[in-house]
Each structure stands twice: as structure tokens, then as C-alpha cells.
Design a protein around this motif. Structure first.
Motif, PDB file in Angstrom:
ATOM      1  N   TYR A  21       0.831  -1.208   0.000  1.00 57.40           N
ATOM      2  CA  TYR A  21       0.000   0.000   0.000  1.00 57.40           C
ATOM      3  C   TYR A  21       0.867   1.260   0.000  1.00 57.40           C
ATOM      4  O   TYR A  21       0.565   2.236  -0.672  1.00 57.40           O
ATOM      5  CB  TYR A  21      -0.910  -0.007   1.230  1.00 57.40           C
ATOM      6  N   LEU A  42       2.093   1.781  -3.480  1.00 58.73           N
ATOM      7  CA  LEU A  42       1.022   2.213  -4.377  1.00 58.73           C
ATOM      8  C   LEU A  42       0.626   3.656  -4.149  1.00 58.73           C
ATOM      9  O   LEU A  42       0.332   4.400  -5.067  1.00 58.73           O
ATOM     10  CB  LEU A  42      -0.205   1.304  -4.189  1.00 58.73           C
ATOM     11  N   HIS A  43       0.627   4.068  -2.865  1.00 58.85           N
ATOM     12  CA  HIS A  43       0.164   5.422  -2.516  1.00 58.85           C
ATOM     13  C   HIS A  43       1.299   6.275  -1.961  1.00 58.85           C
ATOM     14  O   HIS A  43       1.070   7.120  -1.103  1.00 58.85           O
ATOM     15  CB  HIS A  43      -0.972   5.340  -1.492  1.00 58.85           C
ATOM     16  N   LYS A  56       4.179  11.593  -3.435  1.00 57.30           N
ATOM     17  CA  LYS A  56       5.187  12.189  -4.317  1.00 57.30           C
ATOM     18  C   LYS A  56       5.649  13.527  -3.747  1.00 57.30           C
ATOM     19  O   LYS A  56       4.842  14.351  -3.357  1.00 57.30           O
ATOM     20  CB  LYS A  56       4.600  12.395  -5.708  1.00 57.30           C
ATOM     21  N   ASN A  82     -14.386   5.448  -2.309  1.00 53.59           N
ATOM     22  CA  ASN A  82     -13.564   5.158  -3.480  1.00 53.59           C
ATOM     23  C   ASN A  82     -14.449   5.269  -4.729  1.00 53.59           C
ATOM     24  O   ASN A  82     -15.305   4.435  -4.967  1.00 53.59           O
ATOM     25  CB  ASN A  82     -12.971   3.748  -3.363  1.00 53.59           C
ATOM     26  N   ARG A 101     -15.260   4.769  -8.357  1.00 50.47           N
ATOM     27  CA  ARG A 101     -14.783   3.865  -9.396  1.00 50.47           C
ATOM     28  C   ARG A 101     -15.123   4.335 -10.797  1.00 50.47           C
ATOM     29  O   ARG A 101     -14.394   4.088 -11.739  1.00 50.47           O
ATOM     30  CB  ARG A 101     -15.376   2.467  -9.172  1.00 50.47           C
ATOM     31  N   ILE A 147     -11.908  11.556 -12.371  1.00 53.78           N
ATOM     32  CA  ILE A 147     -11.173  10.466 -11.732  1.00 53.78           C
ATOM     33  C   ILE A 147      -9.877  10.205 -12.495  1.00 53.78           C
ATOM     34  O   ILE A 147      -9.896   9.835 -13.670  1.00 53.78           O
ATOM     35  CB  ILE A 147     -12.021   9.177 -11.689  1.00 53.78           C
ATOM     36  N   THR A 148      -8.757  10.411 -11.836  1.00 52.83           N
ATOM     37  CA  THR A 148      -7.452  10.135 -12.440  1.00 52.83           C
ATOM     38  C   THR A 148      -6.795   8.907 -11.805  1.00 52.83           C
ATOM     39  O   THR A 148      -5.876   8.345 -12.368  1.00 52.83           O
ATOM     40  CB  THR A 148      -6.516  11.348 -12.276  1.00 52.83           C
ATOM     41  N   ASP A 149      -7.277   8.521 -10.634  1.00 50.79           N
ATOM     42  CA  ASP A 149      -6.738   7.353  -9.933  1.00 50.79           C
ATOM     43  C   ASP A 149      -7.908   6.599  -9.301  1.00 50.79           C
ATOM     44  O   ASP A 149      -8.491   7.045  -8.327  1.00 50.79           O
ATOM     45  CB  ASP A 149      -5.737   7.792  -8.857  1.00 50.79           C
ATOM     46  N   LYS A 150      -8.249   5.449  -9.873  1.00 53.27           N
ATOM     47  CA  LYS A 150      -9.404   4.688  -9.393  1.00 53.27           C
ATOM     48  C   LYS A 150      -9.170   4.034  -8.037  1.00 53.27           C
ATOM     49  O   LYS A 150     -10.097   3.506  -7.436  1.00 53.27           O
ATOM     50  CB  LYS A 150      -9.797   3.622 -10.423  1.00 53.27           C
ATOM     51  N   GLU A 151      -7.930   4.054  -7.553  1.00 50.47           N
ATOM     52  CA  GLU A 151      -7.630   3.488  -6.241  1.00 50.47           C
ATOM     53  C   GLU A 151      -7.649   4.549  -5.139  1.00 50.47           C
ATOM     54  O   GLU A 151      -7.532   4.229  -3.968  1.00 50.47           O
ATOM     55  CB  GLU A 151      -6.252   2.807  -6.256  1.00 50.47           C
ATOM     56  N   LYS A 152      -7.807   5.805  -5.508  1.00 52.13           N
ATOM     57  CA  LYS A 152      -7.743   6.890  -4.531  1.00 52.13           C
ATOM     58  C   LYS A 152      -8.972   6.873  -3.622  1.00 52.13           C
ATOM     59  O   LYS A 152     -10.092   6.638  -4.064  1.00 52.13           O
ATOM     60  CB  LYS A 152      -7.656   8.242  -5.250  1.00 52.13           C
TER      61      LYS A 152
END
Length: 252
Positions: free
Chosen positions: A54, A57-58, A61, A179, A181, A211-216
Motif C-alpha cells: 500500500y 502504491l500510494h 510524491k 472510493n 470507481r 477520476i485520475t486514480d481509481k484506487e484513490k
């Protein structure tokens, strides 16, 4: 003994231990359980792997130009200190030469102190932003890995059939996340906006961007029996939700 192990696993002590937020007594308890009980050790290793995955992934930055900003800030502070010292010495000498010049140097020193305060405040703001981001990542990890977290599928109504989301609610840690999707396309003059009804008051959670990141995960304010809404509003958002334009409900 099995009940005792189950109670331990249902708590969040393993998660807290992994992120280093246990007390001395809690740390000793967790390490004892890991050493004595294979099922606890297995859960610990699994959570450790999940945390590493995790975190990768997150990973937060580093903001563009942060290193340059910090170096520039340090350089500016050093320059300010040198200038302050130089003017202070000059002011002391000037007292004996001409009394009126002391005011000039005093004024310059005041300006330098104000500049130094501004630079210090900017550094504190950057540090606070980083702390908040790290705290958010920690909370997301707990919500996704705690066995007491409840998961709800959220679907849009006939006005937004393609809207899909997943709500994660943890009543023990009092954390809520959403989240998103999928979001259906809207006309250019429209936007999706999120709301939460908490303790009888409607809270504006802002416009939902593309949505630019579906896991955000998006943080939601937690409250018992709270209700979340997604509405379609005019571009730029609204101060109050348009009830007839509610396209999804989130009960938690």
C-alpha cells in the motif's frame, strides 16, 4: 484462549504496532502474541506485506520543486541572518557618528525580521501539509485492513446509472472513506458535488473532479447514522445541494 486471540486480532493493535504508534506496554503485548501464537504471527506478516504494497502504491510524491524551495529558504534565512548582523554592527557604530542614522537601521532590521517570519511560516505550512498527507495514508491503511471495516457498494440512480463507488466505514476508529470507481460524463456546464449530512447539518465536501486514480480514497466526515449525497450542480459547485438532482446516497 481462542476467544482471547480473536479479541486481540479484532483490535487495531497490530496495525498500530506496524506504524509505530503503540505504547511501551502495547508493544510488549503485541510482540508476546506474535511470538506465542502462529495465527497472530501469520496476520502480522500479512499486514506487513499489505502495508508495504500500500505504501508503494500510494507513496506521497514529493511536491515539484520542494528540494529547491527548501534549499532556497535555507539560503534566504542564512542571508537574512548575515544581513541582520551586518546592519546591527553598522547601527552600533553609527550611533557614535550620527544619532539620526539609528532609525534607518532599526527600520531595516524590522523589515528583515518580518521577512524571516514569512519564510518560517512557509516552512511550517509545508511541514503541516506533509503531516496531514501521512496521517491520511495511515488512516486509509487502517480502514482497508481492519476486519471491523464495513464495505458498501454505491450506485447512481436513473440520472447517473454509470456512477459507481465503494464506501468504507470503520465504526471503531470512526473513519469513513469513499472510493469513486466510475463517473458518467456530464455537460460542460455541470459537475458532480459531494455532501454529508452530519448531526443534522449539511456539510459541503466540494466538487468531484475527474477520476485520475481509481484506487484513490476520499475522506468523509464520520458520524453515526450519517448520510452522504452526490448531486449534479452547475459548474463550479453550489452552496447548498439541489435536492431534485441527488444521484446517489451513501448511508453509513
Amino acid at each position: 484462549m481462542k476467544d482471547k486471540i480473536k479479541i486481540f486480532l479484532d483490535s487495531d493493535l497490530l496495525e498500530k504496532y506496524l506504524i509505530g504508534s503503540t505504547t511501551k506496554e502495547e508493544t510488549l503485548q503485541v510482540e508476546r502474541y506474535i511470538a506465542m501464537h502462529p495465527e497472530v504471527r501469520e496476520m502480522y506478516l500479512e499486514l506487513q506485506e499489505n502495508l508495504e504494497a500500500y505504501a508503494k502504491l500510494h507513496a506521497i510524491k514529493t511536491p515539484d520543486g520542494l528540494k529547491e524551495k527548501i534549499l532556497s529558504t535555507i539560503k534566504a534565512q542564512n542571508s537574512l541572518r548575515k544581513r541582520f548582523t551586518r546592519y546591527a554592527v553598522a547601527a552600533s557604530v553609527a550611533v557614535f557618528i550620527f544619532a539620526g542614522s539609528s532609525y534607518f537601521f532599526w527600520d531595516q532590521n524590522q523589515n528583515l525580521m518580518q521577512e524571516n517570519t514569512i519564510v518560517s511560516n512557509k516552512i511550517k505550512t509545508l511541514e503541516e501539509d506533509m503531516r496531514e498527507q501521512l496521517e491520511d495514508v495511515r488512516n486509509q491503511f487502517i480502514v482497508l485492513n481492519n476486519p471491523l471495516t464495513k464495505k458498501y457498494n454505491v450506485k447512481g440512480n436513473k440520472n447517473a446509472r454509470d456512477l459507481k463507488a465503494i464506501a468504507y466505514i470503520n465504526p471503531v476508529k470512526k473513519l469513513s472513506y469513499l472510493n469513486l470507481r466510475n463517473l458518467p460524463e456530464l455537460p460542460e456546464d455541470k459537475c458532480f458535488q459531494m455532501w454529508a449530512e452530519v448531526n443534522g447539518e449539511m456539510v459541503n465536501l466540494g466538487v468531484i473532479k475527474e477520476i485520475t486514480d481509481k484506487e484513490k480514497l476520499l475522506a468523509l466526515p464520520y458520524a453515526e447514522n450519517a448520510i452522504g449525497y452526490i448531486t449534479i450542480e452547475q459548474k463550479g459547485g453550489n452552496m447548498a445541494p439541489t435536492v431534485e438532482n441527488i444521484v446517489a446516497n451513501i448511508n453509513y
